[in-house]
Design a protein around this motif. Sequence first.
Motif, PDB file in Angstrom:
ATOM      1  N   VAL B  76     -74.215 -30.654   8.664  1.00 26.91           N
ATOM      2  CA  VAL B  76     -73.693 -30.346  10.003  1.00 26.91           C
ATOM      3  C   VAL B  76     -72.796 -31.481  10.507  1.00 26.91           C
ATOM      4  CG1 VAL B  76     -74.374 -30.026  12.413  1.00 26.91           C
ATOM      5  CG2 VAL B  76     -75.591 -28.792  10.617  1.00 26.91           C
ATOM      6  N   SER B  77     -73.224 -32.721  10.305  1.00 29.25           N
ATOM      7  CA  SER B  77     -72.424 -33.883  10.747  1.00 29.25           C
ATOM      8  C   SER B  77     -71.085 -33.911  10.035  1.00 29.25           C
ATOM      9  CB  SER B  77     -73.146 -35.206  10.465  1.00 29.25           C
ATOM     10  OG  SER B  77     -74.365 -35.258  11.092  1.00 29.25           O
ATOM     11  N   ALA B  78     -71.115 -33.643   8.738  1.00 26.08           N
ATOM     12  CA  ALA B  78     -69.877 -33.699   7.954  1.00 26.08           C
ATOM     13  C   ALA B  78     -68.920 -32.585   8.388  1.00 26.08           C
ATOM     14  CB  ALA B  78     -70.198 -33.590   6.464  1.00 26.08           C
ATOM     15  N   ILE B  79     -69.442 -31.392   8.523  1.00 35.17           N
ATOM     16  CA  ILE B  79     -68.579 -30.254   8.913  1.00 35.17           C
ATOM     17  C   ILE B  79     -68.042 -30.447  10.322  1.00 35.17           C
ATOM     18  CG2 ILE B  79     -68.581 -27.781   9.444  1.00 35.17           C
ATOM     19  CD1 ILE B  79     -70.489 -27.385   7.072  1.00 35.17           C
ATOM     20  N   THR B  80     -68.899 -30.880  11.216  1.00 34.24           N
ATOM     21  CA  THR B  80     -68.455 -31.134  12.598  1.00 34.24           C
ATOM     22  C   THR B  80     -67.401 -32.224  12.625  1.00 34.24           C
ATOM     23  OG1 THR B  80     -70.698 -30.609  13.308  1.00 34.24           O
ATOM     24  CG2 THR B  80     -69.253 -31.629  14.932  1.00 34.24           C
ATOM     25  N   GLY B  81     -67.627 -33.259  11.858  1.00 31.11           N
ATOM     26  CA  GLY B  81     -66.660 -34.360  11.786  1.00 31.11           C
ATOM     27  C   GLY B  81     -65.306 -33.897  11.291  1.00 31.11           C
ATOM     28  N   VAL B  82     -65.317 -33.076  10.265  1.00 32.90           N
ATOM     29  CA  VAL B  82     -64.058 -32.574   9.702  1.00 32.90           C
ATOM     30  C   VAL B  82     -63.343 -31.666  10.704  1.00 32.90           C
ATOM     31  CG1 VAL B  82     -63.071 -31.182   7.853  1.00 32.90           C
ATOM     32  CG2 VAL B  82     -64.877 -32.803   7.330  1.00 32.90           C
ATOM     33  N   LEU B  83     -64.113 -30.849  11.399  1.00 31.90           N
ATOM     34  CA  LEU B  83     -63.522 -29.960  12.426  1.00 31.90           C
ATOM     35  C   LEU B  83     -62.845 -30.781  13.519  1.00 31.90           C
ATOM     36  CD1 LEU B  83     -66.293 -27.247  12.882  1.00 31.90           C
ATOM     37  CD2 LEU B  83     -63.908 -26.801  12.307  1.00 31.90           C
ATOM     38  N   LEU B  84     -63.548 -31.802  13.975  1.00 32.25           N
ATOM     39  CA  LEU B  84     -63.003 -32.646  15.042  1.00 32.25           C
ATOM     40  C   LEU B  84     -61.792 -33.443  14.565  1.00 32.25           C
ATOM     41  CD1 LEU B  84     -66.270 -33.963  16.741  1.00 32.25           C
ATOM     42  CD2 LEU B  84     -64.558 -32.416  17.727  1.00 32.25           C
ATOM     43  N   LEU B  85     -61.788 -33.782  13.301  1.00 32.90           N
ATOM     44  CA  LEU B  85     -60.670 -34.537  12.722  1.00 32.90           C
ATOM     45  C   LEU B  85     -59.364 -33.756  12.850  1.00 32.90           C
ATOM     46  CD1 LEU B  85     -60.617 -37.252  11.220  1.00 32.90           C
ATOM     47  CD2 LEU B  85     -60.763 -36.000   9.093  1.00 32.90           C
ATOM     48  N   ASP B  86     -59.461 -32.457  12.671  1.00 28.45           N
ATOM     49  CA  ASP B  86     -58.271 -31.603  12.812  1.00 28.45           C
ATOM     50  C   ASP B  86     -57.916 -31.387  14.276  1.00 28.45           C
ATOM     51  OD1 ASP B  86     -59.198 -29.439  10.025  1.00 28.45           O
ATOM     52  OD2 ASP B  86     -58.050 -31.310  10.084  1.00 28.45           O
ATOM     53  N   TRP B  87     -58.928 -31.461  15.134  1.00 27.07           N
ATOM     54  CA  TRP B  87     -58.743 -31.075  16.524  1.00 27.07           C
ATOM     55  C   TRP B  87     -58.260 -32.231  17.395  1.00 27.07           C
ATOM     56  CZ3 TRP B  87     -61.701 -32.269  21.027  1.00 27.07           C
ATOM     57  CH2 TRP B  87     -61.400 -31.477  22.128  1.00 27.07           C
ATOM     58  N   LEU B  88     -58.699 -33.472  17.104  1.00 26.01           N
ATOM     59  CA  LEU B  88     -58.337 -34.621  17.948  1.00 26.01           C
ATOM     60  C   LEU B  88     -56.832 -34.894  17.865  1.00 26.01           C
ATOM     61  CD1 LEU B  88     -61.288 -37.115  17.357  1.00 26.01           C
ATOM     62  CD2 LEU B  88     -60.718 -35.876  19.452  1.00 26.01           C
ATOM     63  N   PRO B  89     -56.221 -35.299  18.984  1.00 30.50           N
ATOM     64  CA  PRO B  89     -54.758 -35.362  19.031  1.00 30.50           C
ATOM     65  C   PRO B  89     -54.136 -36.640  18.494  1.00 30.50           C
ATOM     66  CG  PRO B  89     -55.660 -35.830  21.200  1.00 30.50           C
ATOM     67  CD  PRO B  89     -56.839 -35.554  20.306  1.00 30.50           C
ATOM     68  N   MET B  90     -54.957 -37.692  18.307  1.00 28.02           N
ATOM     69  CA  MET B  90     -54.349 -38.981  17.928  1.00 28.02           C
ATOM     70  C   MET B  90     -54.003 -39.019  16.445  1.00 28.02           C
ATOM     71  SD  MET B  90     -56.780 -40.012  20.743  1.00 28.02           S
ATOM     72  CE  MET B  90     -58.188 -39.901  19.790  1.00 28.02           C
ATOM     73  N   SER B  91     -53.655 -40.196  15.932  1.00 27.47           N
ATOM     74  CA  SER B  91     -53.277 -40.308  14.530  1.00 27.47           C
ATOM     75  C   SER B  91     -54.505 -40.072  13.645  1.00 27.47           C
ATOM     76  CB  SER B  91     -52.694 -41.689  14.231  1.00 27.47           C
ATOM     77  OG  SER B  91     -53.731 -42.642  14.134  1.00 27.47           O
ATOM     78  N   PRO B  92     -54.301 -39.563  12.436  1.00 30.12           N
ATOM     79  CA  PRO B  92     -55.445 -39.243  11.565  1.00 30.12           C
ATOM     80  C   PRO B  92     -56.364 -40.453  11.318  1.00 30.12           C
ATOM     81  CG  PRO B  92     -53.441 -38.316  10.636  1.00 30.12           C
ATOM     82  CD  PRO B  92     -53.026 -39.155  11.799  1.00 30.12           C
ATOM     83  N   ILE B  93     -55.770 -41.638  11.177  1.00 26.41           N
ATOM     84  CA  ILE B  93     -56.592 -42.830  10.887  1.00 26.41           C
ATOM     85  C   ILE B  93     -57.486 -43.155  12.085  1.00 26.41           C
ATOM     86  CG2 ILE B  93     -56.544 -45.270  10.256  1.00 26.41           C
ATOM     87  CD1 ILE B  93     -55.394 -43.407   8.098  1.00 26.41           C
TER      88      ILE B  93
END
Lengths: 220, 141
Positions: B76-93
């Motif tokens: 759940v943590s990994a999937i949620t993290g990946v989802l948020l990674l696409d959703w957050l507006p700042m730079s990927p790093i």
Amino acid sequence: MRYFYGALLLITASVLLIHGDVLSLKFSTIRLLGNVGQTLDSGGNLQDRIAILEKENEDLRVQIFNNSISSGSNVKVYSSYPFNSRKDIIIAGGSNDGFKDGDVVTFGDKILIGRISAVFNSSSIVKTVFDADWEMAVRIGVHEVDGLFKGGSNPTVTLIPQEADIKAGDLIISSSSEFPYGLEVGIVKNINDVVSTPFKAANVDLGVQLWQLKDVKVHH
Amino acid sequence: MLKFIISATVVALVSLLQTTNLAFVGGVKPDFSLVLVLFMSILYKDWLKRSILIFIAAFVLKFSPGLEIENVIFIVSAITGVLLLDWLPMSPILNLFIITGAATVVFNLSAFEIQVFAEEFIYNLMVLSLCLVIYNLWRRK
């Protein structure tokens, strides 16, 4: 001639070392010197004598314990729990080796590590004293003060009576009915003494750390 | 395809390392697998590949038969993290650092000890920084 004496000395030293009795010779000598010293100092301090008797009592208790538990099986530690929420380990022995749920696991003969919580054919899971929810009754020091040991990253002994005579360096041993009496848990690191409370607590220095475990002993 | 196979092998090996005593830093284990899976999510945008990496890690990290709550929390943590990674507006790093921290928080909710959490948080960010350094060095070649 010089070489002859050197070779003779080397051979003598090797025979003594290999034969092994040099250790018992050393301890006997120390004990003898100690006895001579006590004889000469017959008017010695009473408290020193009490301390010596208490230490001998503790040694005898450890010997009784060592004779009372059955011989254990040495097993390798396969792995440790991958996350920090639990401190379980997997050992290379299971029902095929006669292990069962509740068997005690030690490091060497005396240091308590935990007990088997699940058994499979050729491996077992051990719940360890490093777990945050591990609790068991213990006794501290030569006066055998009762306390409650709690595991975790900073293990402690709580519910120690305020008036109890304990100090840093005192040995903590198991006194729970689930384990053989007298297994070493650790030593007192420091004491948290709040005068207004009926109990005090002590931080514990465990005998061994989880990442040091490569071999353990399972007692049936 | 070869690159993905290598990535999957690395995830499996790192997860295997996490089950050993070698993974201890002091008395705490950093979440090597979680950090690596989140890091690889910026390399692979395809959800199938991301899911395969997450489940390889979860499978290798599984400690005993039956359902393990910590294993479920990891997924759940990994999937949620990946989802948020696409959703957050700042730079990927930057998103990656924020997500790693957030995933560490979520992961420690089941058994929270402040000292353990703090150490794990710092180590996870250090592992992430190491992944980024290695990746940048490899890209320059």
